[in-house]
Design a protein around this motif. Structure first.
Motif, short mmCIF file in Angstrom:
data_model
loop_
_atom_site.label_atom_id
_atom_site.label_comp_id
_atom_site.label_asym_id
_atom_site.label_seq_id
_atom_site.Cartn_x
_atom_site.Cartn_y
_atom_site.Cartn_z
N GLU A 40 0.82 -1.21 0.00
CA GLU A 40 0.00 0.00 0.00
C GLU A 40 0.85 1.26 0.00
O GLU A 40 0.52 2.25 -0.65
CB GLU A 40 -0.91 0.00 1.23
CG GLU A 40 -1.89 1.15 1.28
CD GLU A 40 -2.82 1.06 2.48
OE1 GLU A 40 -3.68 1.95 2.63
OE2 GLU A 40 -2.70 0.10 3.26
N ARG A 41 1.95 1.25 0.73
CA ARG A 41 2.83 2.41 0.84
C ARG A 41 4.12 2.13 0.06
O ARG A 41 4.98 1.38 0.52
CB ARG A 41 3.17 2.70 2.31
CG ARG A 41 1.95 2.88 3.19
CD ARG A 41 1.31 4.23 2.98
NE ARG A 41 0.15 4.38 3.85
CZ ARG A 41 -1.08 4.62 3.40
NH1 ARG A 41 -1.29 4.74 2.10
NH2 ARG A 41 -2.09 4.75 4.24
N LYS A 42 4.24 2.73 -1.10
CA LYS A 42 5.39 2.45 -1.96
C LYS A 42 6.69 2.99 -1.38
O LYS A 42 7.77 2.46 -1.63
CB LYS A 42 5.16 3.05 -3.35
CG LYS A 42 3.87 2.58 -4.02
CD LYS A 42 3.80 1.07 -4.15
CE LYS A 42 2.52 0.62 -4.85
NZ LYS A 42 2.40 -0.85 -4.90
N ASN A 43 6.60 4.08 -0.63
CA ASN A 43 7.78 4.69 -0.03
C ASN A 43 7.73 4.47 1.49
O ASN A 43 6.85 5.01 2.16
CB ASN A 43 7.83 6.19 -0.34
CG ASN A 43 9.11 6.85 0.12
OD1 ASN A 43 9.80 6.35 1.00
ND2 ASN A 43 9.43 7.99 -0.47
N PRO A 44 8.64 3.69 2.05
CA PRO A 44 8.58 3.39 3.49
C PRO A 44 8.79 4.60 4.38
O PRO A 44 8.48 4.55 5.57
CB PRO A 44 9.70 2.36 3.68
CG PRO A 44 10.65 2.61 2.56
CD PRO A 44 9.79 3.02 1.40
N ASN A 45 9.33 5.67 3.82
CA ASN A 45 9.54 6.88 4.62
C ASN A 45 8.42 7.90 4.42
O ASN A 45 8.53 9.05 4.86
CB ASN A 45 10.90 7.49 4.32
CG ASN A 45 12.02 6.72 5.01
OD1 ASN A 45 11.88 6.29 6.14
ND2 ASN A 45 13.12 6.54 4.31
N VAL A 46 7.35 7.48 3.73
CA VAL A 46 6.15 8.32 3.62
C VAL A 46 4.97 7.46 4.08
O VAL A 46 4.30 6.81 3.28
CB VAL A 46 5.93 8.83 2.18
CG1 VAL A 46 4.69 9.74 2.13
CG2 VAL A 46 7.15 9.61 1.68
N LEU A 47 4.76 7.45 5.38
CA LEU A 47 3.69 6.67 5.99
C LEU A 47 2.54 7.59 6.38
O LEU A 47 2.65 8.82 6.29
CB LEU A 47 4.22 5.91 7.21
CG LEU A 47 5.40 4.96 6.93
CD1 LEU A 47 5.93 4.38 8.23
CD2 LEU A 47 4.98 3.84 5.98
#
Length: 218
Positions: A40-47
């Motif tokens: 669901e979240r492609k960028n782990p640092n944009v949660l």
């Protein structure tokens, strides 16, 4: 056994990993129990606040070495890279501009590159910073620019769309207040400049979200 952690505003994977004592944040992200969130979240640092992340147990690592000899171990990963791109009101890079970045009580003197980009390693614990551009040739000379670290939400959320539009100079309104007309106007302006007049509909659908990610950079 591990534990479940609920993401809060301002959290990002590297910061969470440091909080739980993991030098490598991907140890958490790649755990099978986080597969659904990872998809669901492609960028782990944009949660997003409310996301639930599984924190696995830490595994002990044994190292062998000679007796009666000092052995040095270095803990890596205590910092994260902050990247910013400076542009003027006409989307032109503010290139080769002296800047001062203040974060966690320290001030760093930096210079943007030819594309207006600046980079600086900062502590993972940092939540806020300020940037001051020291270039008399720019209209924003000596203005204090506040930076909220880790507060950028995913692009499929309204708050994430508004934040990116605001960062790019299309004023979509405060993140904590709804103004449909202001948001629609910002989306239309963005679409017109980056997607062509035929794409202008004032709606931030999947295609506009993808372009917003591309232009914003994350």
């Amino acid at each position: 056994m591990g534990e479940m952690y609920t993401v809060k505003q301002g959290d990002f994977l590297s910061k969470i990993a440091a909080k739980f004592g993991f030098a490598n944040a991907m140890t958490i992200w790649d755990d099978p129990q986080n597969a659904k969130l990872k998809k669901e979240r492609k960028n782990p640092n944009v949660l997003f606040p409310g996301d639930v992340l599984f924190i696995p147990d830490k595994k002990q690592k044994q190292e062998s070495g000679p007796t009666e000899q000092r052995i040095r171990f270095e803990l890596k990963g205590s910092k994260v890279m902050l990247r910013l791109v400076l542009e003027d009101a006409f989307n032109k890079p503010i290139a080769n501009a002296p800047c001062e970045l203040a974060v966690e009580g320290e001030t760093h003197k930096l210079v943007s590159d030819g594309k207006g980009k600046i980079e600086k390693e900062i502590p993972k614990s940092a939540e806020k910073a300020t940037l001051v551009i020291k270039d008399p040739k720019t209209p924003v000379n000596d203005q204090i620019i506040p930076i909220l670290i880790g507060h950028l939400n995913p692009v499929d959320k309204l708050s994430g769309q508004k934040a990116r539009l605001n960062n790019l100079g299309y004023f979509a309104g405060p993140l904590d207040k709804e103004d449909e007309n202001l948001f629609r106007s910002a989306v239309e302006e963005f679409q017109c400049e980056h997607m062509g007049k035929a794409a202008v509909d004032g709606k931030c659908g999947p295609k506009t979200q993808a372009k917003l990610l591309e232009v914003h950079g994350c």
